[in-house]
Motif scaffolding. Structure first.
Motif, PDB file in Angstrom:
ATOM      1  N   GLY A   1       5.823   8.344  -9.042  1.00  0.00           N
ATOM      2  CA  GLY A   1       7.173   8.091  -8.552  1.00  0.00           C
ATOM      3  C   GLY A   1       7.581   6.630  -8.677  1.00  0.00           C
ATOM      4  N   VAL A   2       6.640   5.748  -8.420  1.00  0.00           N
ATOM      5  CA  VAL A   2       6.914   4.313  -8.534  1.00  0.00           C
ATOM      6  C   VAL A   2       7.060   3.939 -10.006  1.00  0.00           C
ATOM      7  CG1 VAL A   2       6.032   1.995  -8.057  1.00  0.00           C
ATOM      8  CG2 VAL A   2       5.758   3.797  -6.357  1.00  0.00           C
ATOM      9  N   ARG A   3       6.216   4.521 -10.860  1.00  0.00           N
ATOM     10  CA  ARG A   3       6.332   4.249 -12.296  1.00  0.00           C
ATOM     11  C   ARG A   3       7.693   4.694 -12.822  1.00  0.00           C
ATOM     12  NH1 ARG A   3       1.035   6.364 -12.261  1.00  0.00           N
ATOM     13  NH2 ARG A   3       1.789   8.302 -13.186  1.00  0.00           N
ATOM     14  N   GLU A   4       8.130   5.874 -12.402  1.00  0.00           N
ATOM     15  CA  GLU A   4       9.436   6.381 -12.838  1.00  0.00           C
ATOM     16  C   GLU A   4      10.578   5.503 -12.323  1.00  0.00           C
ATOM     17  OE1 GLU A   4       9.475  10.409 -11.453  1.00  0.00           O
ATOM     18  OE2 GLU A   4       7.874  11.007 -12.831  1.00  0.00           O
ATOM     19  N   ALA A   5      10.486   5.062 -11.076  1.00  0.00           N
ATOM     20  CA  ALA A   5      11.533   4.198 -10.513  1.00  0.00           C
ATOM     21  C   ALA A   5      11.576   2.862 -11.250  1.00  0.00           C
ATOM     22  CB  ALA A   5      11.285   3.975  -9.022  1.00  0.00           C
ATOM     23  N   ALA A   6      10.417   2.329 -11.599  1.00  0.00           N
ATOM     24  CA  ALA A   6      10.366   1.057 -12.329  1.00  0.00           C
ATOM     25  C   ALA A   6      10.972   1.219 -13.718  1.00  0.00           C
ATOM     26  CB  ALA A   6       8.929   0.547 -12.426  1.00  0.00           C
ATOM     27  N   GLU A   7      10.672   2.319 -14.384  1.00  0.00           N
ATOM     28  CA  GLU A   7      11.241   2.535 -15.714  1.00  0.00           C
ATOM     29  C   GLU A   7      12.751   2.748 -15.641  1.00  0.00           C
ATOM     30  OE1 GLU A   7      11.057   5.488 -19.560  1.00  0.00           O
ATOM     31  OE2 GLU A   7       9.237   5.272 -18.364  1.00  0.00           O
ATOM     32  N   ALA A   8      13.214   3.465 -14.620  1.00  0.00           N
ATOM     33  CA  ALA A   8      14.661   3.685 -14.467  1.00  0.00           C
ATOM     34  C   ALA A   8      15.376   2.355 -14.216  1.00  0.00           C
ATOM     35  CB  ALA A   8      14.926   4.659 -13.319  1.00  0.00           C
ATOM     36  N   ARG A   9      14.802   1.513 -13.381  1.00  0.00           N
ATOM     37  CA  ARG A   9      15.406   0.193 -13.118  1.00  0.00           C
ATOM     38  C   ARG A   9      15.375  -0.652 -14.388  1.00  0.00           C
ATOM     39  NH1 ARG A   9      18.849  -3.168 -10.646  1.00  0.00           N
ATOM     40  NH2 ARG A   9      17.909  -5.119 -10.019  1.00  0.00           N
ATOM     41  N   PHE A  10      14.275  -0.598 -15.123  1.00  0.00           N
ATOM     42  CA  PHE A  10      14.141  -1.322 -16.386  1.00  0.00           C
ATOM     43  C   PHE A  10      15.247  -0.884 -17.354  1.00  0.00           C
ATOM     44  CE2 PHE A  10      12.448  -1.501 -20.722  1.00  0.00           C
ATOM     45  CZ  PHE A  10      12.069  -2.835 -20.803  1.00  0.00           C
ATOM     46  N   ARG A  11      15.443   0.413 -17.499  1.00  0.00           N
ATOM     47  CA  ARG A  11      16.468   0.943 -18.406  1.00  0.00           C
ATOM     48  C   ARG A  11      17.859   0.435 -18.019  1.00  0.00           C
ATOM     49  NH1 ARG A  11      15.624   6.882 -20.558  1.00  0.00           N
ATOM     50  NH2 ARG A  11      13.394   6.926 -20.804  1.00  0.00           N
ATOM     51  N   LYS A  12      18.167   0.525 -16.722  1.00  0.00           N
ATOM     52  CA  LYS A  12      19.490   0.100 -16.265  1.00  0.00           C
ATOM     53  C   LYS A  12      19.720  -1.383 -16.546  1.00  0.00           C
ATOM     54  CE  LYS A  12      20.471   3.378 -12.600  1.00  0.00           C
ATOM     55  NZ  LYS A  12      20.724   3.532 -11.174  1.00  0.00           N
TER      56      LYS A  12
ATOM     57  N   GLU B   1       0.803  -1.222   0.000  1.00  0.00           N
ATOM     58  CA  GLU B   1       0.000   0.000   0.000  1.00  0.00           C
ATOM     59  C   GLU B   1       0.838   1.277   0.000  1.00  0.00           C
ATOM     60  OE1 GLU B   1      -0.950   0.118   4.764  1.00  0.00           O
ATOM     61  OE2 GLU B   1      -2.011  -1.311   3.508  1.00  0.00           O
ATOM     62  N   HIS B   2       2.100   1.186   0.396  1.00  0.00           N
ATOM     63  CA  HIS B   2       2.957   2.374   0.450  1.00  0.00           C
ATOM     64  C   HIS B   2       3.977   2.374  -0.684  1.00  0.00           C
ATOM     65  CE1 HIS B   2       0.931   3.385   3.974  1.00  0.00           C
ATOM     66  NE2 HIS B   2       1.830   3.132   4.897  1.00  0.00           N
ATOM     67  N   ALA B   3       4.104   3.529  -1.295  1.00  0.00           N
ATOM     68  CA  ALA B   3       4.999   3.677  -2.444  1.00  0.00           C
ATOM     69  C   ALA B   3       6.462   3.447  -2.062  1.00  0.00           C
ATOM     70  CB  ALA B   3       4.836   5.064  -3.058  1.00  0.00           C
ATOM     71  N   THR B   4       6.853   3.806  -0.839  1.00  0.00           N
ATOM     72  CA  THR B   4       8.254   3.618  -0.440  1.00  0.00           C
ATOM     73  C   THR B   4       8.628   2.135  -0.417  1.00  0.00           C
ATOM     74  OG1 THR B   4       7.616   3.686   1.895  1.00  0.00           O
ATOM     75  CG2 THR B   4       8.419   5.733   0.920  1.00  0.00           C
ATOM     76  N   VAL B   5       7.722   1.306  -0.007  1.00  0.00           N
ATOM     77  CA  VAL B   5       7.983  -0.134   0.036  1.00  0.00           C
ATOM     78  C   VAL B   5       8.018  -0.692  -1.390  1.00  0.00           C
ATOM     79  CG1 VAL B   5       7.183  -2.370   0.892  1.00  0.00           C
ATOM     80  CG2 VAL B   5       6.915  -0.327   2.318  1.00  0.00           C
ATOM     81  N   ARG B   6       7.072  -0.256  -2.220  1.00  0.00           N
ATOM     82  CA  ARG B   6       7.060  -0.729  -3.619  1.00  0.00           C
ATOM     83  C   ARG B   6       8.347  -0.320  -4.321  1.00  0.00           C
ATOM     84  NH1 ARG B   6       1.871   1.438  -3.473  1.00  0.00           N
ATOM     85  NH2 ARG B   6       2.319   2.947  -5.107  1.00  0.00           N
ATOM     86  N   ARG B   7       8.784   0.913  -4.098  1.00  0.00           N
ATOM     87  CA  ARG B   7      10.010   1.403  -4.725  1.00  0.00           C
ATOM     88  C   ARG B   7      11.236   0.629  -4.228  1.00  0.00           C
ATOM     89  NH1 ARG B   7       8.379   6.609  -5.194  1.00  0.00           N
ATOM     90  NH2 ARG B   7       8.670   6.910  -2.989  1.00  0.00           N
ATOM     91  N   ALA B   8      11.295   0.353  -2.933  1.00  0.00           N
ATOM     92  CA  ALA B   8      12.424  -0.404  -2.376  1.00  0.00           C
ATOM     93  C   ALA B   8      12.481  -1.806  -2.983  1.00  0.00           C
ATOM     94  CB  ALA B   8      12.314  -0.480  -0.855  1.00  0.00           C
ATOM     95  N   ALA B   9      11.336  -2.407  -3.188  1.00  0.00           N
ATOM     96  CA  ALA B   9      11.293  -3.750  -3.782  1.00  0.00           C
ATOM     97  C   ALA B   9      11.731  -3.714  -5.249  1.00  0.00           C
ATOM     98  CB  ALA B   9       9.894  -4.334  -3.655  1.00  0.00           C
ATOM     99  N   LEU B  10      11.403  -2.644  -5.943  1.00  0.00           N
ATOM    100  CA  LEU B  10      11.780  -2.528  -7.364  1.00  0.00           C
ATOM    101  C   LEU B  10      13.281  -2.598  -7.574  1.00  0.00           C
ATOM    102  CD1 LEU B  10       9.473   0.335  -8.644  1.00  0.00           C
ATOM    103  CD2 LEU B  10       9.309  -2.088  -9.148  1.00  0.00           C
TER     104      LEU B  10
END
Length: 187
Positions: free
Chosen positions: A70-81, A41-50
């Motif tokens: 923010g989570v979408r952007e973090a997922a795309e950045a991880r995907f790119r890397k 439910e929290h974006a910080t946890v979802r982002r940490a898992a990404l």
């Protein structure tokens, strides 16, 4: 131990900061990471898992579907890397090449053309790039000759092609000849 069944793991703690810290202790192949990245439910946890996940399809799905930008952007950045192949936990080249066939936008393709570690990946991404300035940079600066040639073949702007021909004149004779041939045919 009998007391262990009374204690919940830290990733189930009610405090999102503790859950986010607990993600760091989970094995990267643990399915709990996927569950936390998708459903917490929290974006910080979802982002940490990404940042611990190396599943390209899951990352791209989250980049498209998560409810928070923010989570979408973090997922795309991880995907790119991971797609570049430069990360230690990047998937194999074949898996990365398979992801190019999906609905990956031109911005990601441009990033891969510039930053991809494998010439095959850069060549595949290059097929979906239309930015003439990027094509010119790749034609003059890429380390792989076949990528430079493929970029040269995609350039349609006469002035950019002339610029590339001047840049590569003394560095790559084969590419220089091809640039001159293309210039003659376009004129």
């Amino acid at each position: 131990m009998i007391l262990n069944r009374f204690f919940k793991p830290k990733w189930q703690h009610p405090d999102p900061q503790i859950r986010a810290q607990a993600v760091q202790n989970l094995d990267s192949s643990d399915p709990v990471l996927t569950e936390l990245a998708r459903e917490d439910e929290h974006a910080t946890v979802r982002r940490a898992a990404l940042y611990r996940i190396a599943d390209l399809a899951l990352l791209w799905h989250i980049a498209l579907e998560d409810r928070e930008a923010g989570v979408r952007e973090a997922a795309e950045a991880r995907f790119r890397k991971l797609m570049t192949g430069k990360e230690p936990d990047s998937p194999a080249l074949e898996a990365r090449m398979n992801m190019l066939g999906e609905s990956v936008p031109a911005t990601v393709m441009s990033f891969l053309v510039s930053h991809g570690a494998d010439p095959q990946l850069r060549l595949a991404a290059l097929k979906r790039v239309d930015d003439e300035d990027l094509l010119a940079r790749v034609a003059t600066d890429d380390a792989a000759g076949e990528v430079r040639l493929a970029a040269l073949e995609r350039i349609r702007d006469l002035s950019i092609l002339e610029h590339v021909a001047r840049q590569i004149r003394n560095r790559d004779k084969r590419l220089s000849r091809r640039a001159q041939e293309r210039l003659k045919s376009l004129r």
